[in-house]
Design an enzyme around this catalytic site. Sequence first.
Site, PDB file in Angstrom:
ATOM      1  N   ASP A 174       0.760  -1.046   0.037  1.00  0.00           N
ATOM      2  CA  ASP A 174       0.136  -0.045  -0.019  1.00  0.00           C
ATOM      3  C   ASP A 174       0.841   1.292   0.049  1.00  0.00           C
ATOM      4  O   ASP A 174       0.619   2.217   0.810  1.00  0.00           O
ATOM      5  CB  ASP A 174      -0.812   0.049   1.144  1.00  0.00           C
ATOM      6  CG  ASP A 174      -2.189  -1.144   0.999  1.00  0.00           C
ATOM      7  OD1 ASP A 174      -1.626  -1.841   0.175  1.00  0.00           O
ATOM      8  OD2 ASP A 174      -2.662  -1.347   2.240  1.00  0.00           O
ATOM      9  N   GLU A 198      -4.587  -0.940  -1.337  1.00  0.00           N
ATOM     10  CA  GLU A 198      -5.898  -0.809  -0.768  1.00  0.00           C
ATOM     11  C   GLU A 198      -6.843  -0.127  -1.508  1.00  0.00           C
ATOM     12  O   GLU A 198      -6.811   1.044  -1.646  1.00  0.00           O
ATOM     13  CB  GLU A 198      -6.159  -0.454   0.935  1.00  0.00           C
ATOM     14  CG  GLU A 198      -7.140  -0.468   1.364  1.00  0.00           C
ATOM     15  CD  GLU A 198      -7.059   0.032   2.900  1.00  0.00           C
ATOM     16  OE1 GLU A 198      -6.045   0.254   3.475  1.00  0.00           O
ATOM     17  OE2 GLU A 198      -8.271   0.225   3.526  1.00  0.00           O
ATOM     18  N   LYS A 217      -6.798  -4.962  -2.990  1.00  0.00           N
ATOM     19  CA  LYS A 217      -7.534  -5.365  -1.905  1.00  0.00           C
ATOM     20  C   LYS A 217      -8.387  -4.640  -1.427  1.00  0.00           C
ATOM     21  O   LYS A 217      -8.061  -3.377  -1.144  1.00  0.00           O
ATOM     22  CB  LYS A 217      -6.568  -6.086  -0.901  1.00  0.00           C
ATOM     23  CG  LYS A 217      -5.654  -5.056  -0.414  1.00  0.00           C
ATOM     24  CD  LYS A 217      -4.467  -5.322   0.349  1.00  0.00           C
ATOM     25  CE  LYS A 217      -3.732  -4.282   1.215  1.00  0.00           C
ATOM     26  NZ  LYS A 217      -4.210  -3.664   2.276  1.00  0.00           N
ATOM     27  N   LYS A 247      -7.785  -4.524   5.022  1.00  0.00           N
ATOM     28  CA  LYS A 247      -6.601  -3.937   5.468  1.00  0.00           C
ATOM     29  C   LYS A 247      -5.343  -5.113   5.204  1.00  0.00           C
ATOM     30  O   LYS A 247      -4.252  -4.833   4.817  1.00  0.00           O
ATOM     31  CB  LYS A 247      -6.381  -3.543   6.955  1.00  0.00           C
ATOM     32  CG  LYS A 247      -7.465  -2.635   7.312  1.00  0.00           C
ATOM     33  CD  LYS A 247      -7.308  -1.320   6.716  1.00  0.00           C
ATOM     34  CE  LYS A 247      -8.295  -0.081   6.909  1.00  0.00           C
ATOM     35  NZ  LYS A 247      -8.327   0.874   6.029  1.00  0.00           N
ATOM     36  N   THR A 253       0.626   1.175   6.577  1.00  0.00           N
ATOM     37  CA  THR A 253       1.186   1.588   7.761  1.00  0.00           C
ATOM     38  C   THR A 253       1.371   0.193   8.678  1.00  0.00           C
ATOM     39  O   THR A 253       0.824  -0.459   8.629  1.00  0.00           O
ATOM     40  CB  THR A 253       0.464   2.672   8.697  1.00  0.00           C
ATOM     41  OG1 THR A 253      -0.741   1.891   9.020  1.00  0.00           O
ATOM     42  CG2 THR A 253      -0.023   3.795   7.762  1.00  0.00           C
ATOM     43  N   CYS A 267      -2.019  -2.035   7.806  1.00  0.00           N
ATOM     44  CA  CYS A 267      -1.915  -3.059   6.671  1.00  0.00           C
ATOM     45  C   CYS A 267      -0.955  -3.687   6.862  1.00  0.00           C
ATOM     46  O   CYS A 267      -1.145  -5.150   6.452  1.00  0.00           O
ATOM     47  CB  CYS A 267      -2.425  -2.363   5.402  1.00  0.00           C
ATOM     48  SG  CYS A 267      -3.812  -1.558   5.261  1.00  0.00           S
TER      49      CYS A 267
HETATM   50  N1  TIU Z   1      -2.579   0.511   4.157  1.00  0.00           N
HETATM   51  C1  TIU Z   1      -3.121   0.798   5.516  1.00  0.00           C
HETATM   52  O1  TIU Z   1      -2.472   0.678   6.345  1.00  0.00           O
HETATM   53  N2  TIU Z   1      -4.135   1.403   5.680  1.00  0.00           N
HETATM   54  C2  TIU Z   1      -4.888   2.202   6.513  1.00  0.00           C
HETATM   55  O2  TIU Z   1      -6.077   2.578   6.529  1.00  0.00           O
HETATM   56  N3  TIU Z   1      -3.773   2.562   7.529  1.00  0.00           N
HETATM   57  C3  TIU Z   1      -4.010   3.595   8.515  1.00  0.00           C
HETATM   58  O3  TIU Z   1      -3.120   3.720   9.247  1.00  0.00           O
HETATM   59  N4  TIU Z   1      -4.988   4.432   8.574  1.00  0.00           N
END
Ligand code: TIU
Length: 230
Positions: free
Chosen positions: A24, A72, A129, A132, A158, A162
Amino acid sequence: MITVQAEPHPYVFDAARVALLCIDFQRDFVEAGGFGESLGNDVSRLRSTIEPTRAVLSAFRERGLTVIHTREGHRPDLTDLFPAKRDRGNPTLRIGDEGPMGRLLVRGSAGHDIVPELAPQPGEVLLDKPGKGSFYATDLETILRARGITHLVVTGVTTEVCVQSTVREANDRGFESLVLSDCTGSYFPEFHASALAMFAAQGGIVGWVGTSADLLSALDRSPVQTENVR
Ligand code: TIU
């Protein structure tokens, strides 16, 4: 076999059975005006992950190793978006709303794309996807098993969302993950640190944690026989 210094103990893998997972690295999380910022986050905190990940990506590409990128996001008609996810957090803009980089977390919009520094190349797997975790409602497990992949080097954002969901899903499926501490990042430094600590605790209850420098030096020490790599 390649051995990387890591916590809680060295991580050992066969280059033919490893994949680099880039989770992501989308403009929606890393750049201003995207989904991450709509939730009230300081997105500049994630930028330090890009350069070390670019170096690891180059090392995998030079050796012809498997690279998988995830994004995502949702279908433009939002039929795969649960109301619970859409409404969570009272954001300034919701998933599917029009923002400065197009519709937030919608496939096909500019913000949904991977940052140019880490853009996928032809021949690399690009996996969309809705959740998460990278295994939920995707064919990731099928792709990994079809290639005989057993080990995952994990980068992405993050760390506690995810990345954490994906590494836990991978662990339960029998994959061995090395999470790179400098190639993963969070809007919350304390969550980054504690997620990494949780992975490696209890003898590696979820996986291993290492650095891009230690991975790159291990790759340099162990010339990969590219004819053995699919
Ligand atoms: N890819 C991912 O971690 N999606 C999130 O929404 N992360 C947040 O930290 N919000």
